[in-house]
Motif scaffolding. Structure first.
Motif, PDB file in Angstrom:
ATOM      1  N   CYS A 105      -1.177 -10.590   7.262  1.00 47.53           N
ATOM      2  CA  CYS A 105      -0.501 -11.776   7.813  1.00 47.53           C
ATOM      3  C   CYS A 105      -1.418 -12.497   8.794  1.00 47.53           C
ATOM      4  O   CYS A 105      -1.332 -13.708   8.969  1.00 47.53           O
ATOM      5  CB  CYS A 105       0.812 -11.390   8.471  1.00 47.53           C
ATOM      6  N   GLY A 106      -2.314 -11.769   9.423  1.00 45.01           N
ATOM      7  CA  GLY A 106      -3.258 -12.385  10.359  1.00 45.01           C
ATOM      8  C   GLY A 106      -4.524 -12.888   9.669  1.00 45.01           C
ATOM      9  O   GLY A 106      -5.476 -13.299  10.337  1.00 45.01           O
ATOM     10  N   ARG A 150      11.648  -2.453   6.346  1.00 44.73           N
ATOM     11  CA  ARG A 150      12.207  -3.509   7.187  1.00 44.73           C
ATOM     12  C   ARG A 150      13.382  -4.166   6.471  1.00 44.73           C
ATOM     13  O   ARG A 150      13.329  -4.406   5.268  1.00 44.73           O
ATOM     14  CB  ARG A 150      11.125  -4.530   7.503  1.00 44.73           C
ATOM     15  N   ASP A 174       2.399  -4.453   5.060  1.00 49.80           N
ATOM     16  CA  ASP A 174       3.032  -5.767   5.122  1.00 49.80           C
ATOM     17  C   ASP A 174       3.036  -6.447   3.745  1.00 49.80           C
ATOM     18  O   ASP A 174       2.481  -5.918   2.773  1.00 49.80           O
ATOM     19  CB  ASP A 174       2.259  -6.612   6.155  1.00 49.80           C
ATOM     20  N   CYS A 198       6.985  -3.043   5.005  1.00 53.27           N
ATOM     21  CA  CYS A 198       7.287  -4.205   5.846  1.00 53.27           C
ATOM     22  C   CYS A 198       7.357  -5.439   4.960  1.00 53.27           C
ATOM     23  O   CYS A 198       6.474  -6.292   4.980  1.00 53.27           O
ATOM     24  CB  CYS A 198       6.206  -4.336   6.919  1.00 53.27           C
ATOM     25  N   ASP A 220      -1.304  -2.349  14.990  1.00 55.24           N
ATOM     26  CA  ASP A 220      -0.838  -3.341  14.010  1.00 55.24           C
ATOM     27  C   ASP A 220      -2.019  -4.200  13.550  1.00 55.24           C
ATOM     28  O   ASP A 220      -3.187  -3.829  13.703  1.00 55.24           O
ATOM     29  CB  ASP A 220       0.306  -4.170  14.619  1.00 55.24           C
ATOM     30  N   ASP A 221      -1.718  -5.348  13.035  1.00 57.49           N
ATOM     31  CA  ASP A 221      -2.710  -6.232  12.402  1.00 57.49           C
ATOM     32  C   ASP A 221      -3.841  -6.634  13.363  1.00 57.49           C
ATOM     33  O   ASP A 221      -3.694  -6.599  14.584  1.00 57.49           O
ATOM     34  CB  ASP A 221      -1.984  -7.492  11.924  1.00 57.49           C
ATOM     35  N   TYR A 261      -2.230  -0.368  10.136  1.00 54.57           N
ATOM     36  CA  TYR A 261      -1.537  -1.444   9.427  1.00 54.57           C
ATOM     37  C   TYR A 261      -2.405  -1.963   8.296  1.00 54.57           C
ATOM     38  O   TYR A 261      -3.627  -2.087   8.437  1.00 54.57           O
ATOM     39  CB  TYR A 261      -1.267  -2.558  10.437  1.00 54.57           C
ATOM     40  N   ASP A 279      10.845 -10.636  11.589  1.00 56.99           N
ATOM     41  CA  ASP A 279      10.457 -10.132  12.911  1.00 56.99           C
ATOM     42  C   ASP A 279      11.513 -10.458  13.975  1.00 56.99           C
ATOM     43  O   ASP A 279      11.993 -11.594  14.047  1.00 56.99           O
ATOM     44  CB  ASP A 279       9.137 -10.772  13.355  1.00 56.99           C
ATOM     45  N   LYS A 302       1.790   1.144   8.258  1.00 57.12           N
ATOM     46  CA  LYS A 302       2.715   0.008   8.126  1.00 57.12           C
ATOM     47  C   LYS A 302       2.092  -0.943   7.121  1.00 57.12           C
ATOM     48  O   LYS A 302       0.941  -1.352   7.282  1.00 57.12           O
ATOM     49  CB  LYS A 302       2.902  -0.667   9.489  1.00 57.12           C
ATOM     50  N   MET A 320      10.865  -3.724  15.391  1.00 57.33           N
ATOM     51  CA  MET A 320      10.521  -2.979  16.610  1.00 57.33           C
ATOM     52  C   MET A 320      11.408  -3.371  17.787  1.00 57.33           C
ATOM     53  O   MET A 320      12.066  -4.397  17.779  1.00 57.33           O
ATOM     54  CB  MET A 320       9.056  -3.247  16.931  1.00 57.33           C
ATOM     55  N   TRP A 328      10.236  -7.265   4.843  1.00 57.62           N
ATOM     56  CA  TRP A 328      11.178  -8.094   5.622  1.00 57.62           C
ATOM     57  C   TRP A 328      12.585  -8.246   5.012  1.00 57.62           C
ATOM     58  O   TRP A 328      13.449  -8.862   5.630  1.00 57.62           O
ATOM     59  CB  TRP A 328      10.622  -9.499   5.901  1.00 57.62           C
ATOM     60  N   TRP A 388       1.854  -4.724  18.149  1.00 56.47           N
ATOM     61  CA  TRP A 388       2.014  -6.147  17.823  1.00 56.47           C
ATOM     62  C   TRP A 388       2.785  -6.952  18.868  1.00 56.47           C
ATOM     63  O   TRP A 388       2.346  -8.009  19.314  1.00 56.47           O
ATOM     64  CB  TRP A 388       2.699  -6.288  16.447  1.00 56.47           C
TER      65      TRP A 388
HETATM   66  C1  GLA Z   1       4.210  -9.667   9.997  1.00 56.61           C
HETATM   67  C2  GLA Z   1       5.025  -8.448  10.392  1.00 56.61           C
HETATM   68  C3  GLA Z   1       4.867  -8.186  11.893  1.00 56.61           C
HETATM   69  C4  GLA Z   1       3.400  -7.993  12.235  1.00 56.61           C
HETATM   70  C5  GLA Z   1       2.590  -9.198  11.766  1.00 56.61           C
HETATM   71  C6  GLA Z   1       1.099  -8.958  11.888  1.00 56.61           C
HETATM   72  O1  GLA Z   1       4.728 -10.818  10.548  1.00 56.61           O
HETATM   73  O2  GLA Z   1       6.378  -8.630  10.059  1.00 56.61           O
HETATM   74  O3  GLA Z   1       5.638  -7.057  12.282  1.00 56.61           O
HETATM   75  O4  GLA Z   1       2.942  -6.817  11.630  1.00 56.61           O
HETATM   76  O5  GLA Z   1       2.845  -9.521  10.402  1.00 56.61           O
HETATM   77  O6  GLA Z   1       0.333 -10.029  11.414  1.00 56.61           O
END
Ligand code: GLA
Length: 428
Positions: A140-141, A228, A168, A208, A90-91, A132, A232, A166, A273, A210, A55
């Motif tokens: 998230c994407g 997490r 989210d 994840c 990741d995403d 992910y 981020d 992972k 990360m 947050w 990511w």
């Molecule tokens: C969130 C996560 C990030 C990453 C993005 C991907 O923001 O916290 O670490 O995985 O999504 O869209």
């Protein structure tokens, strides 16, 4: 073992306890026996996971060629042999979900040979493969999330040879706020945690969420191996907490500082990360950090027994970046089998001392300067709560030529944002 249902009863009181670090001066060691979680004894994360995640540097611009080259570089640079064994996509690897079968597929433009064949390639390099997904309707994407499809997706990941997921929390109810919908989060992570277990494949489960719903209180109960603790971390030294937006290295340190009691073998606090080596070149921006600041991130993450997930382009690392990431002494602190997260023992005018007990009657001590100018710090046995201090030798890491000396005080000058780490070990 405390049952899952009883966790909820504990949560409110523990939420109130967490985050009440003394605002200044010395802090004493927190009570390590406090825990509302049962041990995750599947043996998958006896030490914090280490690896690389796509990511921070590539964001949406991933494809099978880049991932194969990254796998090659993890071997040729020595990262794999230093312990960085997980390669996590990741995403935005996802394609669409088939509306008739519910089967999720990869983006065929980015991954024409398919994720399974990519996972096989990663495995052939002696690495482990991570992917992910998301506990909501979308990632998230904006790609399909796993909500309602947990078992199907878990089975697909297991069939592909996934070793690490992972997971989210975007597109879940109230996900952008700190509203206390922790019951919802527990239910959604539990659904995937159980689905992963049901596959029979050992898969590390990385939560994840947050931090707003205190996953350190229930992460292990739902099958998590890491969670997490904050939003981020961008490629920037200092950017304070702002709801659902990136923070700096410094803020991430201050959040995880209060959570030491929740980390240990089987389940780890994850301050996000590493930004080491990005130099503002990555997908996540921030302005970039100095090598001193990157070195502090690596040292402090290791003091925290944090997962070490590299975020830079490992195909093109500078010599300084390699030196920071491949420091065997620092990695050994992270991977120490006691699995204790460091406690902040001393704070004065921006100078700090952190202590992490290590196996074999040793301690790692990190001295850290959060100031904008060089400054000197000096701490003794009382500050660090070291009993029988005359029995210890001290050695500074990053300075292999420095001989072990009998420990009296640790006194050192630190440049702005610098961290120096010392090992105290019992005299033989
Ligand atoms: C969130 C996560 C990030 C990453 C993005 C991907 O923001 O916290 O670490 O995985 O999504 O869209």
């Amino acid at each position: 073992m405390i049952k899952f249902s009883s966790v909820l009863g504990f949560i409110i009181s523990f939420v109130l306890n967490v985050g009440c670090n003394s605002p200044s001066g010395q802090e004493s060691e927190q009570n390590d026996s406090l825990s509302v979680q049962s041990a995750n004894d599947d043996g998958l994360a006896k030490t914090p996971p280490m690896g690389w995640n796509s990511w921070n540097v590539f964001g949406k611009d991933i494809n099978e060629q880049v991932i194969r080259e990254t796998a090659d570089a993890m071997v040729s640079t020595g990262l794999r042999d230093a312990g960085f064994t997980f390669l996590v996509i990741d995403d935005l690897w996802e394609g669409q979900r088939d509306s008739a079968t519910g089967l999720l597929s990869e983006d065929k433009t980015k991954f024409p040979s398919g994720i399974k064949s990519l996972a096989d390639y990663v495995h052939s390099k002696g690495l482990k493969f991570g992917i992910y997904s998301d506990a909501g309707t979308k990632t998230c994407g904006g790609m399909p999330g796993s909500y309602g499809f947990e078992e199907k997706d878990a089975k697909l990941f297991a069939d592909w040879g996934v070793d690490y997921l992972k997971y989210d929390y975007c597109y879940c109810p109230d996900y952008t706020s700190a509203n206390n919908d922790y019951r919802m989060a527990i239910a959604r992570y539990k659904a995937m945690g159980e689905a992963l277990k049901k596959t029979g494949r050992p898969i590390i489960f990385s939560i994840c969420e947050w931090g707003p719903r205190s996953p350190w209180l229930w992460g292990k109960e739902v099958g998590g191996h890491l969670w997490r603790t904050s939003y981020d971390v961008a490629d920037i030294w200092d950017k304070p907490k702002n709801e659902h937006s990136p923070i700096g290295i410094l803020t991430s340190i201050d959040v995880i500082a209060n959570l030491a009691r929740f980390a240990g073998p089987g389940g780890w606090n994850d301050p996000d990360m590493l930004v080491v080596g990005l130099k503002n070149s990555g997908y996540i921006k921030g302005g970039g950090c100095t090598d001193t600041e990157y070195s502090t991130q690596m040292s402090m993450w290791s003091m925290f027994s944090a997962p070490l997930m590299i975020g830079c382009d490992v195909r093109n690392m500078s010599e300084n970046t390699k030196k920071i990431l491949l420091n065997k002494d620092i990695i050994a602190i992270d991977q120490d089998l006691l699995g204790k997260q460091a406690i902040r023992m001393f704070r004065n005018n921006g100078m700090e001392a952190w202590k992490k007990p290590l196996s074999g009657d040793r301690f790692a001590i990190a001295l850290f300067n959060r100031n904008e100018n060089a400054s000197t710090v000096s701490v003794g046995a009382i500050d660090l709560e070291i009993e029988d201090s005359s029995q210890y030798n001290a050695r500074e890491l990053y300075e292999p030529e420095t001989a072990e000396k009998s420990f009296h005080r640790l006194t050192t000058k630190l440049s702005a944002h610098e961290t120096k780490v010392f090992i105290l070990s019992k005299k033989s």
